[in-house]
Design a protein around this motif. Structure first.
Motif, PDB file in Angstrom:
ATOM      1  N   ALA A  57      24.182 -32.341  64.145  1.00 14.80           N
ATOM      2  CA  ALA A  57      24.675 -33.259  65.184  1.00 14.80           C
ATOM      3  C   ALA A  57      23.937 -33.047  66.680  1.00 14.80           C
ATOM      4  O   ALA A  57      23.734 -34.197  67.147  1.00 14.80           O
ATOM      5  CB  ALA A  57      26.239 -33.178  65.203  1.00 14.80           C
ATOM      6  N   ILE A  58      23.903 -31.895  67.074  1.00 10.76           N
ATOM      7  CA  ILE A  58      23.360 -31.735  68.468  1.00 10.76           C
ATOM      8  C   ILE A  58      22.049 -32.187  68.478  1.00 10.76           C
ATOM      9  O   ILE A  58      21.355 -32.821  69.482  1.00 10.76           O
ATOM     10  CB  ILE A  58      23.458 -30.325  68.897  1.00 10.76           C
ATOM     11  N   ILE A  59      20.994 -31.776  67.370  1.00  2.00           N
ATOM     12  CA  ILE A  59      19.603 -32.317  67.277  1.00  2.00           C
ATOM     13  C   ILE A  59      19.577 -33.766  67.045  1.00  2.00           C
ATOM     14  O   ILE A  59      18.621 -34.420  68.086  1.00  2.00           O
ATOM     15  CB  ILE A  59      19.037 -31.578  66.081  1.00  2.00           C
ATOM     16  N   MET A  60      20.293 -34.354  66.372  1.00  2.00           N
ATOM     17  CA  MET A  60      20.196 -35.908  66.326  1.00  2.00           C
ATOM     18  C   MET A  60      20.456 -36.326  67.596  1.00  2.00           C
ATOM     19  O   MET A  60      19.842 -37.410  68.182  1.00  2.00           O
ATOM     20  CB  MET A  60      21.094 -36.362  65.184  1.00  2.00           C
ATOM     21  N   TYR A  61      21.745 -36.223  68.229  1.00  4.21           N
ATOM     22  CA  TYR A  61      22.154 -36.420  69.714  1.00  4.21           C
ATOM     23  C   TYR A  61      21.078 -36.403  70.777  1.00  4.21           C
ATOM     24  O   TYR A  61      20.771 -37.628  71.231  1.00  4.21           O
ATOM     25  CB  TYR A  61      23.190 -36.036  69.990  1.00  4.21           C
ATOM     26  N   LEU A  62      20.419 -35.300  70.812  1.00  7.58           N
ATOM     27  CA  LEU A  62      19.607 -35.145  71.824  1.00  7.58           C
ATOM     28  C   LEU A  62      18.231 -35.893  71.495  1.00  7.58           C
ATOM     29  O   LEU A  62      17.690 -36.414  72.536  1.00  7.58           O
ATOM     30  CB  LEU A  62      19.256 -33.446  71.952  1.00  7.58           C
ATOM     31  N   LEU A  63      17.765 -35.872  70.214  1.00  9.63           N
ATOM     32  CA  LEU A  63      16.563 -36.776  70.015  1.00  9.63           C
ATOM     33  C   LEU A  63      16.709 -38.387  70.048  1.00  9.63           C
ATOM     34  O   LEU A  63      16.244 -38.922  70.713  1.00  9.63           O
ATOM     35  CB  LEU A  63      16.128 -36.588  68.706  1.00  9.63           C
TER      36      LEU A  63
END
Length: 232
Positions: free
Chosen positions: A83-89
């Protein structure tokens, strides 16, 4: 706003709550690639390998990674590495054009990393620890049962998964077909691939494409910078 992250100015400060030997390291790599400013709050595992209670003050599950993102008066606390990866990207990554096949690869391997690959590695790592924590008179029985489970379930699955990844990376430089650099799938997959090396489930001879891919990631300046701020 330009699509080149290195030329953007971000009025933000992200805090990464970083537990040693955890998925948090790949979040630092992603932030370095995006050139987004951040701070690292480090935590050490307890003797039982669990996260310290102080992480419960950040998130109710007390796990890592967790990020805090303060931007334009908004304060966000987010857990779960995918979720963090998707949010940051989505928020800081700009737009990368992928083909329909590349988009599907990116989607599949982003979720495969946490739902299939990583659980196999974690189960293999923890089986021996479970036996050691049993009462001494039950340890032989526990070791027998857990070893049987490993042989019946984990050991047959890891080669199949490793071979699938090997074949994919033999034909593609990144997990998303047609990509000219890392996407969400690459940030999600690297920790599991490193786990395969640690568990000796793959070798440079048996899986050369995976090994070359890991070496390529480790050589990236952003990855090396993340190691300096996180941990080896």
């Amino acid at each position: 706003m330009t699509n080149d992250p290195s030329r953007r100015i971000f009025l933000t400060m992200i805090i990464v709550h970083h537990l040693n030997n955890s998925r948090a390291q790949r979040i630092l790599w992603l932030l370095e690639e995006l050139h987004v400013p951040y701070e690292v709050q480090k935590y050490q595992r307890m003797p039982n390998y669990k996260a310290p209670p102080s992480l419960l003050e950040i998130h109710p599950l007390g796990k890592s990674p967790v990020i805090e993102d303060s931007n334009e008066g908004e304060h966000i606390v987010l857990a779960e590495s995918s979720a963090i990866i998707m949010y940051l990207l989505q928020k800081y990554g700009g737009k990368q054009t992928l083909s329909s096949a590349g988009t599907l690869d990116d989607l599949y391997y982003t979720y495969y990393a946490e739902s299939t690959l990583r659980p196999l590695i974690v189960v293999r790592q923890r089986l021996s620890r479970f036996a050691d924590r049993a009462p001494w008179y039950l340890r032989p029985l526990f070791r027998y049962v857990l070893e049987a489970y490993r042989v019946m379930y984990v050991d047959p699955e890891l080669p199949r998964n490793s071979q699938m990844i090997q074949e994919h990376l033999s034909n593609n430089p990144w997990f998303a077909r047609g990509s000219d650099g890392p996407t969400a799938a690459d940030y999600a997959m690297i920790f599991g691939l490193e786990g395969l090396i640690v568990e000796r489930a793959i070798t440079p001879e048996s899986h050369p494409a995976i090994t070359r891919y890991i070496d390529k990631i480790h050589a990236r300046p952003a990855y090396r910078a993340a190691l300096k701020k996180g941990a080896e």
